[in-house]
Design a protein around this motif. Structure first.
Motif, short mmCIF file in Angstrom:
data_model
loop_
_atom_site.label_atom_id
_atom_site.label_comp_id
_atom_site.label_asym_id
_atom_site.label_seq_id
_atom_site.Cartn_x
_atom_site.Cartn_y
_atom_site.Cartn_z
N LYS A 1 111.51 46.32 21.79
CA LYS A 1 112.82 46.94 21.90
C LYS A 1 113.20 47.76 20.66
O LYS A 1 114.22 48.45 20.67
CB LYS A 1 113.88 45.87 22.14
N ILE A 2 112.42 47.66 19.60
CA ILE A 2 112.73 48.44 18.39
C ILE A 2 111.74 49.58 18.19
O ILE A 2 111.69 50.20 17.13
CB ILE A 2 112.75 47.55 17.12
N SER A 3 110.93 49.87 19.22
CA SER A 3 109.92 50.92 19.09
C SER A 3 110.55 52.28 18.82
O SER A 3 109.95 53.15 18.18
CB SER A 3 109.06 50.99 20.35
N ASP A 4 111.81 52.49 19.31
CA ASP A 4 112.47 53.78 19.09
C ASP A 4 112.95 53.95 17.66
O ASP A 4 113.37 55.03 17.26
CB ASP A 4 113.65 53.93 20.06
N LEU A 5 112.86 52.88 16.87
CA LEU A 5 113.29 52.93 15.47
C LEU A 5 112.12 53.13 14.51
O LEU A 5 112.30 53.16 13.30
CB LEU A 5 114.03 51.63 15.10
N VAL A 6 110.94 53.24 15.07
CA VAL A 6 109.72 53.27 14.27
C VAL A 6 108.96 54.57 14.52
O VAL A 6 108.89 55.04 15.66
CB VAL A 6 108.81 52.06 14.61
N ASN A 7 108.42 55.16 13.49
CA ASN A 7 107.52 56.29 13.67
C ASN A 7 106.29 56.09 12.81
O ASN A 7 106.21 55.15 12.01
CB ASN A 7 108.21 57.62 13.35
N LEU A 8 105.32 56.95 12.96
CA LEU A 8 104.06 56.85 12.23
C LEU A 8 103.98 57.94 11.17
O LEU A 8 104.45 59.06 11.38
CB LEU A 8 102.87 57.00 13.19
N THR A 9 103.41 57.60 10.06
CA THR A 9 103.19 58.60 9.01
C THR A 9 102.08 59.54 9.43
O THR A 9 101.26 59.22 10.31
CB THR A 9 102.79 57.92 7.69
N GLU A 10 102.04 60.70 8.85
CA GLU A 10 100.97 61.65 9.13
C GLU A 10 99.65 61.10 8.59
O GLU A 10 99.60 60.64 7.43
CB GLU A 10 101.26 63.00 8.49
N PRO A 11 98.58 61.11 9.39
CA PRO A 11 97.31 60.57 8.90
C PRO A 11 96.68 61.49 7.86
O PRO A 11 96.81 62.71 7.93
CB PRO A 11 96.44 60.53 10.18
N LYS A 12 96.06 60.88 6.86
CA LYS A 12 95.34 61.64 5.86
C LYS A 12 93.88 61.76 6.30
O LYS A 12 93.29 60.79 6.75
CB LYS A 12 95.41 60.94 4.50
N LEU A 13 93.34 62.95 6.19
CA LEU A 13 91.95 63.15 6.59
C LEU A 13 91.02 62.39 5.66
O LEU A 13 91.20 62.38 4.44
CB LEU A 13 91.60 64.64 6.58
N GLN A 14 90.02 61.73 6.25
CA GLN A 14 89.04 60.96 5.49
C GLN A 14 87.64 61.33 5.92
O GLN A 14 87.43 61.75 7.07
CB GLN A 14 89.24 59.45 5.73
N ILE A 15 86.69 61.17 5.03
CA ILE A 15 85.29 61.38 5.37
C ILE A 15 84.71 60.06 5.86
O ILE A 15 84.93 59.01 5.24
CB ILE A 15 84.49 61.88 4.15
N ALA A 16 83.98 60.07 6.96
CA ALA A 16 83.37 58.86 7.50
C ALA A 16 81.95 59.18 7.95
O ALA A 16 81.60 60.35 8.18
CB ALA A 16 84.18 58.32 8.68
N ASP A 17 81.11 58.16 8.06
CA ASP A 17 79.75 58.35 8.56
C ASP A 17 79.79 58.81 10.01
O ASP A 17 80.75 58.53 10.74
CB ASP A 17 78.94 57.06 8.45
N ALA A 18 78.74 59.47 10.43
CA ALA A 18 78.70 60.04 11.78
C ALA A 18 78.80 58.98 12.87
O ALA A 18 79.26 59.26 13.98
CB ALA A 18 77.42 60.86 11.96
#
Length: 412
Positions: free
Chosen positions: A375-392
């Motif tokens: 019920k509190i999902s409308d009060l929450v947002n996500l930060t912008e993801p930072k690009l990371q290097i990962a293995d293939a």
């Protein structure tokens, strides 16, 4: 043979001693380095998880004393997820098998030198109508609180070693073992992975660990007699297992491996290549990738170098060009006397010594419960993801930066 309370051949280091036996032969006389902050946090998380899981299995609620023992709200949330996961595994397992064993932090032993402690363990039985025999199945859950390394479960030597420790401990024959690694702090995807070890694979691993243990013990006896380093065959492989090896600073194979990486980067064109930082644009990209993928082992080598020098200098060894100095000290309130301190501050002119801030999101969801949290999902947002290097082979999808750039240009 023990090493500071741990097995001489412990499951947690199985990847190292099965790949490069000189690491254990020579590492016997090298003291363990001081635990890092991350290692201390992992130990704290395991301790809190053990206490929490024991209460949950008994059906008892978490106590105020338990919550007070952990001052990390993020850790509490992750441990709660782990506990719920173990309870769900137990409930599903009990639907198919007659549960005979449910253990938390159980010591399982294959031999006098090879034993370890399973974070969570289930063993159940089921009667096979076809063979007219009782079959045993086990589940092992290994809780990992680390964030930096995504530990794969399939082919994991620690899980395999745990699995082969079960039969001699409980004196049963297992038809299969399900190994889980629960690692909630890794970004992306579900926090756990499963690996099934069927009976034939278990037999293969039993023979394998029997052989390796015999070779390691014989190598120890041989080396103790002759002290001949030339008879030791070091195997750095891809350096993955070298990260936690105490012998790295003295290992010729590791030294040669990182020397190759150094040459890849430093052997660039230029009149002052020995002094100047190399121009990465002049180095073939595949060589930069090869060196970059091995960076963790090289970074840990420098950490070990620092610990090696620190231990020497703490014992009085003088090192030209270096000296021991006192680190920065921090001022803080005396722990446990917060109420008395607040009272004194009020008396001395500070009207409100306590600060107020919005409750932590994890704590709020825990207090509201699953339905309340939705019920509190409308009060929450996500930060912008930072690009990371990962293995293939990382399970997360690749980011299409070219496509995103095209959309931005079209939009303009």
């Amino acid at each position: 043979i023990e090493n500071n309370g741990h097995a001489f051949l412990s499951p947690s280091s199985a990847k190292t001693w099965t790949t490069c036996y000189p690491s254990i032969v020579l590492g016997r006389q090298i003291p363990d380095s001081k635990a890092s902050d991350d290692a201390k946090k992992g130990t704290k998380a395991h301790s809190f998880a053990e206490k929490s899981l024991r209460l949950a299995i008994k059906g008892e609620p978490w106590t105020k004393e338990l919550y007070d023992s952990c001052d990390d709200s993020e850790m509490i949330g992750y441990v709660e997820g782990y506990v719920n996961f173990c309870l769900a595994i137990k409930a599903n397992f009990s639907k198919t098998y007659t549960l005979s064993t449910c253990e938390v932090e159980k010591t399982i032993k294959r031999s006098d030198v090879n034993w370890g402690t399973a974070d969570f363990l289930l063993i159940g039985s089921k009667f096979n109508e076809t063979s007219r025999k009782t079959e045993y199945t086990a589940i092992i859950v290994d809780f990992k609180y680390g964030r930096g390394v995504d530990v794969a479960v399939e082919g994991n030597m620690q899980i395999a070693n745990y699995a082969v420790c079960l039969e001699p401990t409980y004196r049963i024959k297992l038809s299969r073992v399900f190994g889980y690694i629960y690692q909630p702090r890794i970004a992306g995807g579900k926090p756990y992975e499963r690996w099934e070890l069927h009976s034939e694979l278990l037999k293969t691993y039993i023979k394998y660990f029997n052989r390796v243990e015999k070779e390691v013990l014989e190598a120890c006896k041989e080396f103790d007699k002759e002290k001949d380093y030339s008879k030791l065959t070091f195997n750095p492989g891809n350096l993955e297992h070298c990260r936690w090896c105490k012998v790295k600073p003295q290992c010729p194979a590791f030294r040669d491996a990182i020397k190759k990486d150094a040459l890849i980067i430093l052997d660039s064109d230029g009149p002052e290549k020995e002094e100047a930082y190399p121009d990465l644009s002049l180095i073939p990209i595949e060589k930069v990738v090869a060196a970059y993928k091995r960076r963790k082992a090289v970074e840990s080598f420098f950490e070990d170098m620092g610990q090696f020098l620190l231990s020497k200098m703490e014992r009085g060894t003088e090192v030209d060009g270096l000296k021991l100095v006192a680190g920065r000290r921090q001022r803080r309130w005396i722990k446990g006397k917060e109420e008395a301190i607040a009272k004194t501050l009020i008396e001395r002119g500070i009207a409100e010594p306590w600060t107020k801030q919005l409750i932590n999101l994890t704590d709020a969801e825990k207090m509201l419960g699953k339905k309340g949290a939705e019920k509190i999902s409308d009060l929450v947002n996500l930060t912008e993801p930072k690009l990371q290097i990962a293995d293939a082979d990382d399970p997360r999808p690749a980011v299409d930066t070219v496509g995103e750039l095209s959309e931005m240009l079209i939009g303009e």
